[in-house]
Design a protein around this motif. Structure first.
Motif, PDB file in Angstrom:
ATOM      1  N   PRO A  38       0.662  -1.183  -0.060  1.00  9.97           N
ATOM      2  CA  PRO A  38      -0.134  -0.071   0.198  1.00  9.97           C
ATOM      3  C   PRO A  38       0.786   1.192  -0.113  1.00  9.97           C
ATOM      4  N   ALA A  39       0.229   2.161  -0.878  1.00  5.81           N
ATOM      5  CA  ALA A  39       0.992   3.670  -0.791  1.00  5.81           C
ATOM      6  C   ALA A  39       0.612   4.832   0.123  1.00  5.81           C
ATOM      7  N   LEU A  40       1.569   5.054   0.675  1.00  6.25           N
ATOM      8  CA  LEU A  40       1.437   7.130   1.424  1.00  6.25           C
ATOM      9  C   LEU A  40       2.291   7.961   0.715  1.00  6.25           C
ATOM     10  N   VAL A  41       1.157   7.834   0.604  1.00  4.42           N
ATOM     11  CA  VAL A  41       1.320   9.064  -0.915  1.00  4.42           C
ATOM     12  C   VAL A  41       1.622  11.224   0.024  1.00  4.42           C
ATOM     13  N   VAL A  42       2.436  11.499  -0.095  1.00  2.00           N
ATOM     14  CA  VAL A  42       2.560  13.117   0.105  1.00  2.00           C
ATOM     15  C   VAL A  42       2.708  13.726  -0.400  1.00  2.00           C
ATOM     16  N   ARG A  43       1.371  14.293  -0.438  1.00  2.00           N
ATOM     17  CA  ARG A  43       0.970  14.721  -1.392  1.00  2.00           C
ATOM     18  C   ARG A  43       1.477  16.671  -1.629  1.00  2.00           C
ATOM     19  N   ASN A  44       2.142  17.211  -0.906  1.00  2.00           N
ATOM     20  CA  ASN A  44       3.081  18.124  -0.812  1.00  2.00           C
ATOM     21  C   ASN A  44       3.876  18.371   0.444  1.00  2.00           C
ATOM     22  N   ARG A  45       4.712  19.299   0.560  1.00  2.00           N
ATOM     23  CA  ARG A  45       5.534  19.871   1.082  1.00  2.00           C
ATOM     24  C   ARG A  45       5.781  19.603   2.140  1.00  2.00           C
ATOM     25  N   ARG A  46       4.673  20.311   2.414  1.00  2.00           N
ATOM     26  CA  ARG A  46       3.803  21.186   3.914  1.00  2.00           C
ATOM     27  C   ARG A  46       3.294  19.616   4.697  1.00  2.00           C
ATOM     28  N   ALA A  47       3.363  18.378   3.919  1.00  2.00           N
ATOM     29  CA  ALA A  47       2.923  17.131   4.820  1.00  2.00           C
ATOM     30  C   ALA A  47       4.054  16.504   5.387  1.00  2.00           C
ATOM     31  N   LEU A  48       4.769  17.039   5.251  1.00  2.00           N
ATOM     32  CA  LEU A  48       6.544  16.534   5.489  1.00  2.00           C
ATOM     33  C   LEU A  48       6.761  17.720   6.569  1.00  2.00           C
ATOM     34  N   ARG A  49       6.744  19.066   6.314  1.00  2.00           N
ATOM     35  CA  ARG A  49       6.770  19.851   7.351  1.00  2.00           C
ATOM     36  C   ARG A  49       5.906  19.382   9.244  1.00  2.00           C
ATOM     37  N   ARG A  50       4.844  19.197   8.612  1.00  2.00           N
ATOM     38  CA  ARG A  50       3.619  18.612   9.653  1.00  2.00           C
ATOM     39  C   ARG A  50       4.302  17.497  10.867  1.00  2.00           C
ATOM     40  N   MET A  51       4.703  16.229   9.972  1.00  2.00           N
ATOM     41  CA  MET A  51       5.111  15.207  10.580  1.00  2.00           C
ATOM     42  C   MET A  51       7.210  15.450  10.697  1.00  2.00           C
ATOM     43  N   LEU A  52       7.335  16.773  10.527  1.00  2.00           N
ATOM     44  CA  LEU A  52       8.897  17.007  11.239  1.00  2.00           C
ATOM     45  C   LEU A  52       8.335  17.623  12.467  1.00  2.00           C
TER      46      LEU A  52
END
Length: 430
Positions: A38-52
């Protein structure tokens, strides 16, 4: 940025110290990982900022609720695959704070920050409850927390729960429907309480009135149902009127601490005690004890967590506290039984129905997904996403035995000590 997925996957695995069990698809269309996963779709860089900037469960939740993070494929399979990284990391696995002491991990975090790009951490989604955890479980804060969870809209709850409008674990048998299983759960509780015509029942946290209506209609009981939700109370009163039971059922917007018109022959507390809180639980138990007459029975239906370290402590889940049940707290079963006994109750029966809740939640998720567009219109996209994640993750938590749910039957046993229960308590007439 070409091939962001491969770079993101490599850096994430360095930080986590474990391989990612899912495929990644990044905002540039690139993919990395097992093609059949199954795929985890990181739609934009903002998603990465939220997780970091909020590592762990809450950062993932913020990205999901905001729509910055998607799942491509079966939701349960993906959550199950991620459980070992998010919810079930072994005790020996280092947390992020410990991990970043490693120079290689620090370098990977710096690269991830560069990949995420500016600006500063994004604001949490508007669905998140933002308040300091102080002065919990006053009348005011409890009413606010209940309103956040239950005043979402009765039409939305009808879509999720179905015609029974019962928002707690059903009681299943193979081949049964959700409606039948919920009816059987209400009848099981009625049997355990020994409800008979002419008795008085207090239903604490009565929801949309299902237990109150069942007890009055099927057993001739007079019922007082209390809730802190105005929307629930209005809905329940209409149901009571439609059933022609206004002479037997009274629905109040009232805190359990303010009920003064005991004694009652029986009290049902179904999925309510999770809201009470550690500091208030003994007071809650004592209050219910005082509201019962001699020989009166309490049926306490409550979710429990597994003991971890100090069994007297309560557990708060970051995602659930921020988006689902503000101020909710789960305790081990042993702690609950001890508090009931300290209040004066004699605990006579404990039944675990953990697997039943997993099945109930999967049915609710099915209902939600089957009418997804309408659910988003009724509750908003963010709130609908909260519920989909919350219920699916909770189903897996019950299935994996990370949490349980128990029905505890307790009695205000009179002198000289006769409880009034049958000698064989498991011969409930259900």
């Amino acid at each position: 940025m070409a091939d962001a997925a491969a770079r993101l996957r490599s850096l994430a695995e360095q930080v986590l110290g474990a391989p990612l069990p899912v495929r990644l698809r990044a905002w540039d269309g690139s993919q990395a990982g097992p093609p059949d996963a199954p795929a985890l779709v990181v739609r934009n860089r903002r998603a990465l900022r939220r997780m970091l900037f909020k590592p762990g469960e809450l950062g993932l939740a913020r990205a999901w609720v905001s729509g910055d993070l998607e799942i491509e494929g079966d939701l349960y399979t993906t959550l199950d695959a991620m459980a070992g990284l998010v919810w079930e990391r072994g005790e020996d696995a280092p947390g992020l704070v410990q991990s970043v002491r490693d120079p290689a991990v620090r370098a990977a975090v710096r690269e991830l920050l560069m990949l995420a790009g500016p600006p500063l951490p994004p604001a949490p989604p508007r669905e998140e409850v933002r308040r300091p955890r102080r002065r919990l479980h006053t009348r005011h804060t409890d009413k606010r927390a209940i309103s956040h969870h239950y005043d979402v809209g009765n039409d939305f709850y009808e879509l999720v729960l179905g015609p029974s409008m019962v928002y707690s674990c059903a009681y299943w048998e193979d081949g049964g429907t959700l409606e039948t299983a919920q009816r059987d759960k209400l009848e099981l509780i009625s049997a355990k309480l020994g409800l008979t015509s002419g008795q008085r029942l207090l239903d604490v946290g009565c929801g949309w009135g299902s237990m109150a209506i069942h007890a009055a209609r099927e057993h001739g009981v007079g019922v007082v149902g209390i809730t802190l939700s105005q929307e629930q109370a209005a809905y329940a009163r209409k149901r009571v009127a439609d059933e022609g039971l206004t002479d037997r059922v009274e629905i109040r917007v009232q805190d359990y601490r303010d009920v003064k018109d005991g004694p009652f022959d029986a009290i049902s507390s179904i999925g309510m005690a999770e809201h009470v809180g550690a500091d208030r639980y003994l007071d809650y138990a004592r209050r219910l004890y005082d509201l019962l007459g001699p020989g009166g029975r309490l049926l306490n239906h409550q979710i429990a967590r597994r003991p971890q370290g100090d069994e007297s402590t309560y557990q708060v889940d970051e995602f659930i506290d921020a988006y689902v049940f503000p101020d909710g707290e789960l305790a081990p079963l042993g702690t609950t039984v001890t508090q009931l006994e300290r209040a004066g109750f004699e605990v006579r029966d404990v039944e675990s129905i953990r697997e039943h809740y997993a099945r109930t939640l999967r049915h609710w998720v099915t209902n939600l997904e089957a009418d997804w567009d309408r659910a988003m219109r009724l509750a908003g996209p963010g709130r609908a996403r909260v519920w989909r994640l919350y219920m699916a993750a909770s189903a897996l938590a019950f299935e994996r035995n990370r949490i349980g749910v128990n029905q505890v039957l307790a009695v205000r046993t009179p002198e000289p000590g006769t409880s009034g229960l049958p000698l064989r308590t498991r011969t409930w007439n259900t």
